[in-house]
Design an enzyme around this catalytic site. Structure first.
Site, PDB file in Angstrom:
ATOM      1  N   GLU A 290      18.729  -3.118  -9.738  1.00 14.58           N
ATOM      2  CA  GLU A 290      18.072  -1.911  -8.992  1.00 14.58           C
ATOM      3  C   GLU A 290      18.929  -0.792  -9.714  1.00 14.58           C
ATOM      4  OE1 GLU A 290      18.139  -3.837  -4.425  1.00 14.58           O
ATOM      5  OE2 GLU A 290      20.326  -2.669  -5.082  1.00 14.58           O
ATOM      6  N   CYS A 361      31.515  29.103   1.759  1.00 15.37           N
ATOM      7  CA  CYS A 361      33.095  29.579   1.922  1.00 15.37           C
ATOM      8  C   CYS A 361      33.427  28.447   1.695  1.00 15.37           C
ATOM      9  CB  CYS A 361      32.421  30.218   3.471  1.00 15.37           C
ATOM     10  SG  CYS A 361      31.670  31.928   3.274  1.00 15.37           S
TER      11      CYS A 361
HETATM   12  N1  LLP Z   1      21.648  -1.008  -4.475  1.00 12.79           N
HETATM   13  C1  LLP Z   1      22.083  -0.281  -3.822  1.00 12.79           C
HETATM   14  C2  LLP Z   1      22.178  -1.850  -2.792  1.00 12.79           C
HETATM   15  C3  LLP Z   1      23.245   0.790  -3.566  1.00 12.79           C
HETATM   16  O1  LLP Z   1      24.040   1.277  -3.006  1.00 12.79           O
HETATM   17  C4  LLP Z   1      23.205   1.468  -4.992  1.00 12.79           C
HETATM   18  C5  LLP Z   1      23.675   2.850  -4.846  1.00 12.79           C
HETATM   19  C6  LLP Z   1      22.027   1.023  -6.422  1.00 12.79           C
HETATM   20  C7  LLP Z   1      21.478  -0.134  -6.052  1.00 12.79           C
HETATM   21  C8  LLP Z   1      22.139   2.466  -6.846  1.00 12.79           C
HETATM   22  O2  LLP Z   1      23.438   2.143  -7.778  1.00 12.79           O
HETATM   23  P1  LLP Z   1      23.355   3.643  -9.313  1.00 12.79           P
HETATM   24  O3  LLP Z   1      21.950   2.802 -10.321  1.00 12.79           O
HETATM   25  O4  LLP Z   1      22.789   4.427  -8.453  1.00 12.79           O
HETATM   26  O5  LLP Z   1      24.860   3.346  -9.287  1.00 12.79           O
HETATM   27  N2  LLP Z   1      26.507   9.129  -3.554  1.00 12.79           N
HETATM   28  C9  LLP Z   1      26.939   8.552  -5.068  1.00 12.79           C
HETATM   29  C10 LLP Z   1      26.797   6.707  -5.525  1.00 12.79           C
HETATM   30  C11 LLP Z   1      27.082   6.369  -4.529  1.00 12.79           C
HETATM   31  C12 LLP Z   1      25.571   4.962  -4.569  1.00 12.79           C
HETATM   32  C13 LLP Z   1      25.564   4.516  -3.944  1.00 12.79           C
HETATM   33  N3  LLP Z   1      25.003   2.835  -3.711  1.00 12.79           N
HETATM   34  C14 LLP Z   1      27.387   9.243  -6.662  1.00 12.79           C
HETATM   35  O6  LLP Z   1      27.408  10.425  -6.191  1.00 12.79           O
HETATM   36  O7  LLP Z   1      27.949   9.016  -7.205  1.00 12.79           O
END
Ligand code: LLP
Length: 431
Positions: A290, A361
């Protein structure tokens, strides 16, 4: 430069995906999100190829669309033939209205309401990734009301710490997500799911965290997940069709971080799973991944116009830009590193060190601290790299600042995928 889609042209301007960034800033205004569509497609193909080369037939990536959600990205993913992960009815609605084939969608989230569940079933979502027992029964009730059998995966927590930032780590036993294997609750829930008439349990899901640089934590995750599969099979004879190992492979934000060979890391993950399956005498299930950040993160940059440049004698310098935590909250939240380039004069001597600040701000509204650059003049264009994931999707209207547009670039054209918010949009819901 850090990526091969960046260069400097004859005018001395930074180019991105072959386009002059200063000209794009003039054409579309700033702040401006740019996405390199060809690079996104190329990365999707790399994932797809690795998974079809090394994993059982039907193993595919799902784009974790929380990283970047808008209609156009769902169209791109549909054209590329991969699945999607959605986490809210907002993402679901965006995908449906973009014409994404919803049987290829996996619906996540730790607290789906009854109306979310109904909406998702009505719209033919392929799979629910069920987070807990309450939800399992709620999905069964709703599926029964509608006279359908709903396919699900169960999200379990393997109990792993992938050594990433605490706020983006999700696989440990005490996580708010999923059902713990270690406490025996995951096993109990599997049995309950297998008993329900309107539920078809298709497999298991885990996600251990984000911004992970190598295959190692995935080896541990697959080991725990496959052991779980083998135990359940031995005790109850149930074998899942698919195992979803979540997302999490990182991207390179700054030169000190490693460049990731996604094809190579996926190959390592697959080889380990193969070995682990052989040891446990299991047939290898279909593998799903994913990826969010690694499909889009390093395909995006943000352009800003420099406003005030402040030198606090004997202390520090600030370069303020016309955006900030409202379009990129990641430094404020996680102190994430970013590469910042003066797009108007990237090759000039970097003899000025400054903190790049936003215009909210809020003292914490910073994009990056201690950046070496040529001393910029008001009106020059600054580029922040690697903003394709969790920037637009986490943007807000704090201080009633309108969100920037998203412009896609490919080898044929530049086009708007998301329009710039207007002041009218800001007041649209006010009574
Ligand atoms: N699958 C699930 C169940 C997840 O919770 C997430 C990310 C992904 C896949 C995708 O993960 P990735 O491949 O993008 O690492 N806002 C944070 C990241 C939070 C990710 C939450 N879940 C940031 O800006 O680094």
């Amino acid at each position: 430069m850090i990526y091969d889609n960046l260069a400097v042209n004859e005018k001395g301007h930074l180019t991105f995906a072959g386009y002059d960034t200063v000209e794009l800033a003039e054409k579309y205004g700033t702040p401006l999100y740019l996405m390199d569509e060809d690079k996104i497609r190329q990365r999707v193909r790399e994932y797809k190829k690795a998974m079809s080369d090394f994993m059982p037939q039907g193993s595919v990536p799902e784009f974790a669309s929380k990283a970047f959600s808008c209609r156009q990205i769902y169209r791109i993913m549909a054209e590329e033939g991969i699945d999607i992960d959605i986490v809210s009815v907002g993402e679901l609605y965006t995908a449906v209205t973009a014409g994404f084939p919803m049987e290829r969608a996996f619906f996540h989230g730790n607290n789906k309401t009854d109306s979310d569940i109904e909406f998702a079933i009505e719209n033919g979502v392929g799979y629910f990734v069920v987070d807990n027992e309450d939800e399992l029964y709620a999905v069964d009730r709703c599926a029964s009301k509608r006279g359908v059998v709903q396919k699900i995966l169960l999200r379990v927590t393997p109990g792993i710490d992938p050594h990433t930032h605490k706020k983006i780590s999700t696989g440990s036993v005490e996580s708010k997500f999923g059902i713990a294997i270690g406490t025996g609750q995951a096993e109990e829930t599997v049995l309950k799911a297998l008993d329900l008439e309107n539920i078809e349990l298709c497999g298991y899901h885990c996600h251990i965290g984000s911004q992970i640089f190598d295959a190692e934590p995935f080896h541990t995750a697959s080991e725990i997940m496959l052991k779980f599969i083998a135990d359940i099979k031995d005790k109850y004879g149930y074998s899942p069709d698919m195992l979803n190992l979540g997302g999490g492979l990182g991207v390179r934000y700054v030169e000190s971080e490693p460049e990731i060979d996604y094809y190579g890391e996926l190959r390592k993950i697959a080889e380990t799973i193969k070995k682990q399956c052989a040891q446990l005498q299991l047939d290898m299930p279909k593998i799903l991944t994913e990826p969010g950040r690694s499909l889009v993160g390093d395909s995006g940059i943000t352009l800003y116009t420099v406003g005030s440049v402040k030198e606090i004698k004997g202390y520090k310098n600030y370069v303020s830009v016309d955006g900030g935590m409202t379009d990129n909250p990641r430094y404020t939240l996680y102190e994430s590193p970013y590469t910042v380039i003066l797009a108007s004069r990237p090759e000039d001597k970097k003899d000025f060190t400054a903190t790049v600040a936003g215009r909210c701000c809020e003292s914490g509204d910073l994009i990056q601290e201690d950046v070496a650059m040529p001393r910029p003049e008001r009106g020059e264009i600054l580029a922040v790299l690697t903003t394709g994931a969790y920037n637009y999707s986490m943007a807000s209207n704090y201080n009633r600042i309108p969100r920037p547009p998203v412009v896609m670039l490919n080898s044929e054209r530049d086009y708007i995928a998301v329009k710039r918010e207007t002041l009218e949009d800001i007041c649209r819901l006010d009574v």
